[in-house]
Design an enzyme around this catalytic site. Structure first.
Site, PDB file in Angstrom:
ATOM      1  CG  ASP A  27      -1.614   1.235   1.496  1.00  0.00           C
ATOM      2  OD1 ASP A  27      -2.389   1.607   0.610  1.00  0.00           O
ATOM      3  OD2 ASP A  27      -1.420   1.866   2.557  1.00  0.00           O
ATOM      4  CG  ASP A  29      -1.356   8.461   1.861  1.00  0.00           C
ATOM      5  OD1 ASP A  29      -0.495   9.291   1.553  1.00  0.00           O
ATOM      6  OD2 ASP A  29      -2.183   8.632   2.770  1.00  0.00           O
TER       7      ASP A  29
HETATM    8  N1  PLP Z   1      -7.666   8.032  -2.504  1.00  0.00           N
HETATM    9  C1  PLP Z   1      -7.084   9.243  -2.574  1.00  0.00           C
HETATM   10  C2  PLP Z   1      -7.703  10.310  -3.418  1.00  0.00           C
HETATM   11  C3  PLP Z   1      -5.919   9.506  -1.849  1.00  0.00           C
HETATM   12  O1  PLP Z   1      -5.343  10.717  -1.918  1.00  0.00           O
HETATM   13  C4  PLP Z   1      -5.369   8.465  -1.054  1.00  0.00           C
HETATM   14  C5  PLP Z   1      -4.156   8.698  -0.307  1.00  0.00           C
HETATM   15  O2  PLP Z   1      -3.446   9.676  -0.478  1.00  0.00           O
HETATM   16  C6  PLP Z   1      -6.003   7.216  -1.023  1.00  0.00           C
HETATM   17  C7  PLP Z   1      -7.147   7.043  -1.762  1.00  0.00           C
HETATM   18  C8  PLP Z   1      -5.467   6.053  -0.241  1.00  0.00           C
HETATM   19  O3  PLP Z   1      -4.351   5.521  -0.919  1.00  0.00           O
HETATM   20  P1  PLP Z   1      -3.619   4.174  -0.406  1.00  0.00           P
HETATM   21  O4  PLP Z   1      -4.451   3.015  -0.865  1.00  0.00           O
HETATM   22  O5  PLP Z   1      -2.265   4.240  -1.070  1.00  0.00           O
HETATM   23  O6  PLP Z   1      -3.528   4.279   1.061  1.00  0.00           O
HETATM   24 CA    CA Z   2      -2.890   3.385   2.962  1.00  0.00          CA
END
Ligand code: PLP
Ligand code: CA
Length: 287
Positions: A27, A29
């Site tokens: 993953d 973020d």
């Molecule tokens: N959707 C958006 C628009 C985001 O900005 C983020 C994180 O920055 C996420 C979803 C979640 O991303 P991840 O699946 O990498 O945690």
């Molecule tokens: Ca995440």
């Protein structure tokens, strides 16, 4: 085996679990970075994993960046070099889903970022709209919602309704947050009185995209995430080893709550392992 119990990944167990894995899905973020700042130690850890010959793939629910933009961000923040084919974003996977599901020459009405539209343009489509695709759209509006409903009513069941992900909120520092894509998908679903097909985690479609691109054995794959209801649930449903980092949205108390609930559905949210960096100077395995 009984309900899953979440253990700290360290020492001998960490070495054995890693030795048994050839692929790690990350993953992004909350695990690799928060915004524009790399999570402390993450780049070094991934560098060591790459040097040890592990295949590293990236699975993100964020539909706001193209695959090329992700490889550039990984490079900028000091992560080992990645190619676009290692990036599985909900934008890329949604474009792939529509390519598979739509007849040749069909088009999609997109509520989302320019990146989501760019991923879709990789497959040329003519103006005959046969799908509505909802992703993260900072410029979501009532007019767009009306337009989406027009397409869905005109096409009936022949017009697909697809959402990139259902994240309800995007966390900001200090407990703040902004509404996530789930809110926008819900608005369209409410208007159309239909349920969308969701591309992103926890749906297994994203893992299936990885598996169709690379030879991956679920038993030799580790899913690393910071969120139980997306990353960990998908990993457990797909038979992967699941590892929670405590660098994002989830605290260990939440895991214990699910683990001790006695509720089988909540046990799917319990990771096999959690990872916490040892305190500096304790000489433990770092990263
Ligand atoms: N959707 C958006 C628009 C985001 O900005 C983020 C994180 O920055 C996420 C979803 C979640 O991303 P991840 O699946 O990498 O945690
Ligand atoms: Ca995440």
């Amino acid at each position: 085996d009984g309900p899953r119990r979440c253990r700290r990944l360290e020492g001998e167990t960490a070495r054995a679990v890693l030795a048994n894995a050839d692929t790690l899905l990350f993953d992004c973020d909350g695990v690799l970075w928060r915004g524009e700042t790399a999570v402390s130690g993450a780049a070094e850890t991934l560098g060591r994993l790459a040097a040890a010959g592990k295949r590293l793939c990236y699975v993100t629910n964020n539909s706001g960046r193209t695959r090329a933009a992700y490889t550039e961000k990984l490079r900028r923040l000091g992560f080992p070099p990645a190619e676009p084919r290692h990036i599985f974003s909900s934008a890329f996977c949604a474009a792939r889903y529509l390519r598979q599901a739509l007849p040749p020459g069909a088009a999609a009405y997109v509520l989302g970022s320019p990146a989501l539209a760019a991923e879709l343009e990789a497959a040329p489509l003519d103006p005959a709209v046969r799908a509505v695709l909802v992703g993260f759209d900072e410029h979501f509006s009532y007019a767009k919602l009306c337009q989406a409903l027009r397409y869905l009513l005109r096409g009936g069941p022949d017009c697909l309704l697809v959402g990139t992900n259902r994240d309800h909120r995007l966390p900001l520092e200090g407990g703040a947050g902004i509404p996530g894509t789930g809110c926008l998908v819900k608005a369209v679903e409410t208007a159309a009185q239909r349920e969308a097909f969701i591309v992103g985690k926890p749906n297994r479609f994203m893992f299936d995209c990885v598996a169709s691109e690379f030879q991956v054995d679920p038993a030799r794959t580790i899913m690393v995430g910071d969120r139980l209801d997306t990353d960990i649930l998908m990993g457990n449903d797909c038979g992967l080893t699941t590892l929670l980092t405590l660098t994002g949205v989830t605290a260990l108390d939440e895991v214990r709550g699910h683990q001790d609930s006695g509720c089988p559905a909540r046990h799917s949210l319990v990771p096999d392992f959690y990872h916490r960096r040892p305190a500096p100077g304790t000489g433990g395995v770092t990263g």
